[in-house]
Design an enzyme around this catalytic site. Sequence first.
Site, short mmCIF file in Angstrom:
data_model
loop_
_atom_site.label_atom_id
_atom_site.label_comp_id
_atom_site.label_asym_id
_atom_site.label_seq_id
_atom_site.Cartn_x
_atom_site.Cartn_y
_atom_site.Cartn_z
N HIS A 1 -25.15 -3.47 15.78
CA HIS A 1 -24.53 -2.31 15.15
C HIS A 1 -25.58 -1.33 14.64
O HIS A 1 -25.48 -0.12 14.84
CB HIS A 1 -23.63 -2.76 13.99
CG HIS A 1 -23.04 -1.62 13.23
ND1 HIS A 1 -23.66 -1.07 12.11
CD2 HIS A 1 -21.93 -0.87 13.43
CE1 HIS A 1 -22.94 -0.06 11.68
NE2 HIS A 1 -21.88 0.07 12.45
N CYS B 1 -58.24 6.22 38.86
CA CYS B 1 -57.38 5.73 37.79
C CYS B 1 -58.13 5.66 36.46
O CYS B 1 -57.61 5.16 35.48
CB CYS B 1 -56.82 4.34 38.14
SG CYS B 1 -58.11 3.09 38.39
#
Length: 791
Positions: free
Chosen positions: A417, A747
Site C-alpha cells: 500500500h 566503453c
Amino acid sequence: MPNILFFEDIAITDVSSVGGKNASLGEMVRELGKAGVRVPAGFATTAQAYRDFIAVNGLEAVIGERIDRYRAGKASLQDTGKAIREAFLSAAIPQDIADEIRAGYKKLGTRLGVGDVAVAVRSSATAEDLPGASFAGQQETFLNVRGGRALLDACLRCYASLFTDRAISYREAKGFGHLDVALSIGIQHMVRSDLAGSGVAFTLDTETGFPDVVTISAAWGLGETVVQGMVDPDKYVVFKPLLGRKGVHPVIEKVCGAKAIKMLYAEGGSNRTRVVETKPAERRKIVLKDHEIVELARWAVSVEVHYGRPMDLEWAKDGETGLLYLVQARPETVQAIRSRTRFRAYHLKAKALPLITGAAIGSAIASGEACVIRDPSEIEAFPDGAILVTGNTDPDWVPVMKRAAGIVTDHGGNTSHAAIVSRELGVPAVVGTGKSTSTLRTGQHITISCASGETGAVYDGLLAFESEEIDLNTLPETRTQVMVNIADPSAAFQWWRLPAMGVGLARMEFIINNLIKIHPMALLCPERVSEEDRRLIRDMTSDYASPTEYFVDRLSRGIAKLAAPYYPHPAIVRLSDFKTNEYAHLIGGSAFEPREENPMIGFRGASRYYDERYREGFALECRALKRVREELGFDNVIVMVPFCRTPGEADKVLAAMAENGLARGENGLQVYVMCEVPSNVILADEFAKRFDGFSIGSNDLTQLTLGIDRDSDLLAPMFDARDEAVKRMVSQAIAACHTASIKIGICGQAPSDHPDFAAFLVGEGIDSISLNPDSFVRTISSIAAAEGAEG
C-alpha cells in the site's frame, strides 16, 4: 434490471453498472478464459442496487447534511465518516435485493458443488481506476464469508465502507461528488491461498515504467498481507519479449522475501482471519516455481494485450488443487500516464553512507525532518513537509501521506500500500527497511534517495542534491552507435527511455560483488576458508541446490536484467575483472588470492581464466553466461575478455570458454576483447583474427601508455586520455579494426567526461561509443555536432 449479474454476463462496457473491478473480472471470464486465464467464479451486485439501498433508507439526506457540516468546518473528518457509516449499518438491504444476493450465493455453491461456499466480498466503485485517480483499496474487503446471513452482513459493511475517512478525503481532494460514486459488490469464490500463496502482478516495472517486464510479488497465505504492506514479499521479474520463445524461461529476477508473517482463515466461523508467524523454512523458500511465475506472466500479458494498457493484477494459488487464479484486474494508473520521452533525473552531489536501505519507490530525492508515527491515531501531530517514518501503511494513512515530503517504512515491498500510494502521490519512499522506526527519531534531519535504482537509501543529515528535466525528443540522431554502460542490475531499468543502441559495457564483477558477495572458489572449495566464512556461506546458499548453483543463478539473472532494457540490441558483458586485492575482499576470498605489490598490472583479467588457481571459478562464469543466452533467452549478450595481454593468452581463454559450452561462433556467440593494453594495439591484426570486436578501455590504456597509476593522487593532473600518445594509440586501433573488418567501440570513461574526446573518436570513425547514463544526453549532442562538422 436485475440486482445481481454473474461474471460471465458482465463485460468491460458495464463499468457504470458494476464498477471497474467487477467489469474487468467479467471481461476476463468472458474473453480470456479460452486463452487459459483462470478466474474464480462469482457474481456482482449492481450500482442500481446500491442506489436503491440509499433511496429506500433515506440516506441521501444524511450524507448531504453530514458532508455540508464537514465542509463548513463544523465537524471533523472522523466524526463525519463515523456518523455516515453508522447510518448505513443501521439501515437494511431491501428485501428484493437481499433475496437476489442469497439466490446468487446458492447458485454459486451449486455450481461448485459446495453448500455454504466460502467467498470474498469486495467493493467495485463506478468511478474506480480513472486516469489520475485510483479508488483501489479505499473500501473494505471481507474474506472467508460463509452463509447467507454472513454474506448480507458483509455486503452492508461493504456499502458503509464507501464512507471511510480515507474515501471521503480522497473524493474531496479529487472533486468527485459523494453521491456520484456508486458501489458494486463482487462476491467471488475464495481460492484456498491460505494453504499456498498469493500476491500481485504489474505488467510493467512499477518504479521506472519500463514496459517490457511483468513484476510479481508473492507471499504465503492470503494476499492482504502483500496489499497492505504487512510483509516483505518475494519479487519476481519476467521479461515479456521472450515469453513466447519455446524452451525459454525469462525470469530475470527472483528475490526471496522475508515473509515473516502470513494470513490464514481463523477457526470458528465466517469472515475471520488470523495473522501468524511463518516458519523458518517458509521464510527461506520461494513461493512460486519458475513455471508458475512464467504462467502468471503469460496471463498478465494476455490481460494487458486484451485491454491495450498496463494492468495491476491480484493472483492467488489454491493449496488444495495447486491451480493459479487471477482474482482482480484493474488498469495501472501511475506509470501508464507518464511520458515515454520526458523524465526527471536526480543526483546526490556527494557520496555518503546510508543509515538504512530498503526498496526504492519512485526515482526522486527528498530531505527534511523525520516524524516517527507508529499508529494512525497519532497522525494529527504530523507536520506538513516532514518525512513520515512508520511500520507500514494502510488506506487510513492516506491523508498524512499526502502531506509528507517522503515516506520510510519498516515493512512492505514495491507492491505494498505504501508503495502504490507513494507512486500515485509522486512522493519518494523507501519501504521494507526492517528498522526505520527503531533507527530514526522524530526531529532528525534525514535525506532519502530513490535515484540509484531499486535500492533506496536513508542518510543522516540534509544532503545536497540536484535534478534535471530531460526531454528525449530534443536529442539528435547520430551515425555513430551510441550505447550505455550499466553495472548495477538494480539500476538497469532506470534509463530505459534513453535511445541507446545497446549496452556497451556490463561489468560482471559488479554483479558478483553486490549480488553474490562470495568468492567463486570459496563456493567450490569451502574446506579452505575459515569456519566463520563457511557458516556464512552455508546461510547465504541454503536456499539453493548447491553453493555453485547460488553463484550461477544469481549471476545469470543479474546479467539478464542488464541485457533487458535495450533488447534486442547487443549487450556486451565483460568477464570478471577484479584485481587480487578486490577478490580477496569477497567472502572467503583471502584463502585464494595472492598478495601482490601492484595488483593493477598483476593476476587479473584473462590471465586468471585458464590458470589452475581460478579456472574452476571461471567455469561458473561460463555456466552463467550459457544460461543467460540459452535458458533465459538473451542471445543479444556478447562476451568480452578484459586485460588480454597476448594473442597466445587469447587462444587459451577461448579454449577454456569452449570447454565450458561457450564456443565462439556457435549459436551466434560473439566474443570481443578489451583494447586496454598497448599490446592490443601493437598486435591488433593478430587479436582481430581471434575476436569479433574491440572495445577500448580508456582508463587502463591511458595508464599503461603513460605509465601512470590511475589511482595516484600525486600524478592525477597528468592522467588524461586526451594526451597525444593515447590518442595515437586509439587512432591506430580503430584503423586496424577497420582494416580487419571487425567492429570497434569505446566503453571507457573518457568520452563521458570529455566531449572533445568524443568528437575526436567520431573523427577517427569509431563504430560505437558507450556512455555512462548520466552523461548520455550531454555527450550525444557533442557526438552529433562532431558528425555535423565532418559533413
